[in-house]
Design a protein around this motif. Sequence first.
Motif, short mmCIF file in Angstrom:
data_model
loop_
_atom_site.label_atom_id
_atom_site.label_comp_id
_atom_site.label_asym_id
_atom_site.label_seq_id
_atom_site.Cartn_x
_atom_site.Cartn_y
_atom_site.Cartn_z
N LEU A 192 -11.29 -33.19 24.85
CA LEU A 192 -11.28 -32.04 25.76
C LEU A 192 -12.69 -31.47 25.92
O LEU A 192 -13.16 -31.21 27.05
CB LEU A 192 -10.33 -30.98 25.20
CG LEU A 192 -10.29 -29.65 25.94
CD1 LEU A 192 -9.62 -29.80 27.30
CD2 LEU A 192 -9.54 -28.59 25.11
N VAL A 193 -13.37 -31.28 24.82
CA VAL A 193 -14.70 -30.67 24.89
C VAL A 193 -15.71 -31.66 25.49
O VAL A 193 -16.62 -31.25 26.23
CB VAL A 193 -15.13 -30.12 23.51
CG1 VAL A 193 -16.59 -29.69 23.50
CG2 VAL A 193 -14.24 -28.92 23.15
N ARG A 194 -15.49 -32.95 25.25
CA ARG A 194 -16.36 -33.93 25.94
C ARG A 194 -16.20 -33.81 27.45
O ARG A 194 -17.15 -33.89 28.20
CB ARG A 194 -16.03 -35.36 25.48
CG ARG A 194 -16.60 -35.69 24.10
CD ARG A 194 -16.74 -37.20 23.89
NE ARG A 194 -15.48 -37.90 23.84
CZ ARG A 194 -14.73 -38.06 22.75
NH1 ARG A 194 -15.15 -37.58 21.59
NH2 ARG A 194 -13.59 -38.72 22.79
N ARG A 195 -14.97 -33.55 27.88
CA ARG A 195 -14.72 -33.37 29.31
C ARG A 195 -15.44 -32.12 29.82
O ARG A 195 -16.08 -32.13 30.87
CB ARG A 195 -13.22 -33.25 29.58
CG ARG A 195 -12.96 -33.05 31.07
CD ARG A 195 -11.55 -32.63 31.35
NE ARG A 195 -11.49 -32.07 32.69
CZ ARG A 195 -10.69 -32.50 33.63
NH1 ARG A 195 -9.86 -33.48 33.40
NH2 ARG A 195 -10.68 -31.94 34.81
N PHE A 196 -15.34 -31.01 29.03
CA PHE A 196 -16.02 -29.78 29.44
C PHE A 196 -17.54 -29.99 29.50
O PHE A 196 -18.23 -29.33 30.27
CB PHE A 196 -15.69 -28.63 28.47
CG PHE A 196 -14.30 -28.07 28.62
CD1 PHE A 196 -13.68 -28.00 29.86
CD2 PHE A 196 -13.61 -27.59 27.52
CE1 PHE A 196 -12.40 -27.47 30.01
CE2 PHE A 196 -12.33 -27.05 27.64
CZ PHE A 196 -11.72 -26.99 28.89
N ARG A 197 -18.03 -30.89 28.67
CA ARG A 197 -19.49 -31.14 28.68
C ARG A 197 -19.91 -32.10 29.79
O ARG A 197 -21.07 -32.45 29.92
CB ARG A 197 -19.92 -31.72 27.33
CG ARG A 197 -19.92 -30.69 26.21
CD ARG A 197 -20.88 -31.05 25.11
NE ARG A 197 -20.56 -32.33 24.51
CZ ARG A 197 -20.09 -32.49 23.28
NH1 ARG A 197 -19.88 -31.43 22.53
NH2 ARG A 197 -19.82 -33.68 22.80
N GLY A 198 -18.93 -32.54 30.59
CA GLY A 198 -19.24 -33.43 31.71
C GLY A 198 -19.46 -34.86 31.29
O GLY A 198 -20.11 -35.63 31.99
N GLU A 199 -18.87 -35.26 30.14
CA GLU A 199 -19.09 -36.62 29.66
C GLU A 199 -18.02 -37.58 30.16
O GLU A 199 -18.00 -38.75 29.79
CB GLU A 199 -19.15 -36.63 28.13
CG GLU A 199 -20.42 -35.95 27.62
CD GLU A 199 -20.43 -35.73 26.12
OE1 GLU A 199 -19.67 -36.41 25.41
OE2 GLU A 199 -21.20 -34.86 25.67
N GLU A 200 -17.08 -37.04 30.98
CA GLU A 200 -16.09 -37.94 31.59
C GLU A 200 -16.53 -38.23 33.01
O GLU A 200 -17.04 -37.34 33.70
CB GLU A 200 -14.70 -37.29 31.61
CG GLU A 200 -13.97 -37.46 30.32
CD GLU A 200 -12.49 -37.09 30.45
OE1 GLU A 200 -12.01 -36.87 31.58
OE2 GLU A 200 -11.84 -37.04 29.40
N ASP A 201 -16.30 -39.43 33.46
CA ASP A 201 -16.74 -39.84 34.80
C ASP A 201 -16.23 -38.89 35.87
O ASP A 201 -15.05 -38.56 35.91
CB ASP A 201 -16.21 -41.24 35.11
CG ASP A 201 -17.05 -42.28 34.40
OD1 ASP A 201 -18.11 -41.90 33.88
OD2 ASP A 201 -16.62 -43.45 34.37
N GLY A 202 -17.16 -38.45 36.73
CA GLY A 202 -16.76 -37.67 37.90
C GLY A 202 -16.38 -36.23 37.63
O GLY A 202 -15.98 -35.51 38.54
N VAL A 203 -16.50 -35.77 36.38
CA VAL A 203 -16.16 -34.37 36.09
C VAL A 203 -17.45 -33.60 35.82
O VAL A 203 -18.26 -34.00 34.99
CB VAL A 203 -15.22 -34.27 34.86
CG1 VAL A 203 -14.88 -32.81 34.57
CG2 VAL A 203 -13.95 -35.08 35.10
#
Length: 340
Positions: free
Chosen positions: A225-236
């Motif tokens: 979840l926090v990786r996603r918040f940090r923009g580490e998921e493609d396109g997010v």
Amino acid sequence: MSESIVTIEQFIAGQEREHPDATGAFTDVLLQVSLAAKIISRSVSKAGLVDILGAAGSENVHGEQVQKLDEYADAVIAQVLGRGGSVCGIVSEESEHLIRIPEPHETGPYVIAIDPLDGSSNIDVNISVGTIFSIHRKRSSGRDAQASDVLQRGSEQCAAGYVHYGSSTMLVFTTGAGVHGFTLDPSIGEFLLSHPNLEIPTPGAHVYSVNEGYTTQWSEGQQRLVRRFRGEEDGVEAFSARYVGSMVADFHRTLLRGGIFMYPGTLAKPQGKLRLLYEVAPLSLLCEQAGGLASDGHDRILDIEPTDLHQRTPAFLGSPDLVELVEHYLAQNRVDGQSA
Ligand code: AFP
């Protein structure tokens, strides 16, 4: 003079007029909280003068013993609410057991759970702190409160709120009819209505608030979840991170701007650090009343049946879209057999 000036006393009296059968005891509890807030605010604003006035455990220039501010705030609550005749019991972060009101003092039909000075480790570095409170109606019979009177679900709270000792002092509360914020005008000593009908921005601002120092102790779902918040998921796109370390300050920003405040459990401590009764449940009621959501990562905070006065819970409070995102990510933990 502006006609729109409304003091907290006037506002609460107006709310009471809508309940003709009210005895005034509930109004008294809220007014006593606001009085205690003013007294605590006065001392918090002098905290930087501690070397001049005297450090905790030492004598000040007047030869008086100086208390630590959290102990002082606790004593103010005990004095103002414990002697005010409207409550029959107090649960405080500072005391292990439920505090009953000794005879011959009068009691009333309410119990209050309170964190007198949350974030007190921040005082020495001049960072915002707060007071958090939760009010329940007594259910048991007899004069004195029982633990069961406080061990009620958060959804049963009659009122909840916090005082934010920041660049100004604000008292924000709900009685189940919206969330209203009052700012202390120190020149007249009154809380004035400054933020009527607060609503958390939805969709939420792209801001997440969590202590990332614990990353390696989180579950896989929380880390993703926090990786996603940090923009580490493609396109997010990356979110902004903000973390004061004083829950009232972090929650206040989240309430006004949107976003998400998180205090997850860790693998070693699945229930995290924050206390349910006098930290998370009251802020959860405010959050929901403002149109947000409050979850322990899987379930609604306000539905938790408490069993212990000082029990802890993981907490995720904020804009609905982001709390739902949290639950989506943490659902994977259950599949993987992780509890945090
Ligand atoms: P203190 O009262 O010990 O400063 O704790 C504050 C608090 O209960 C809450 O206000 C913060 O959100 C949280 O703890 C911060 O905890 P971490 O330092 O573990 O992030």
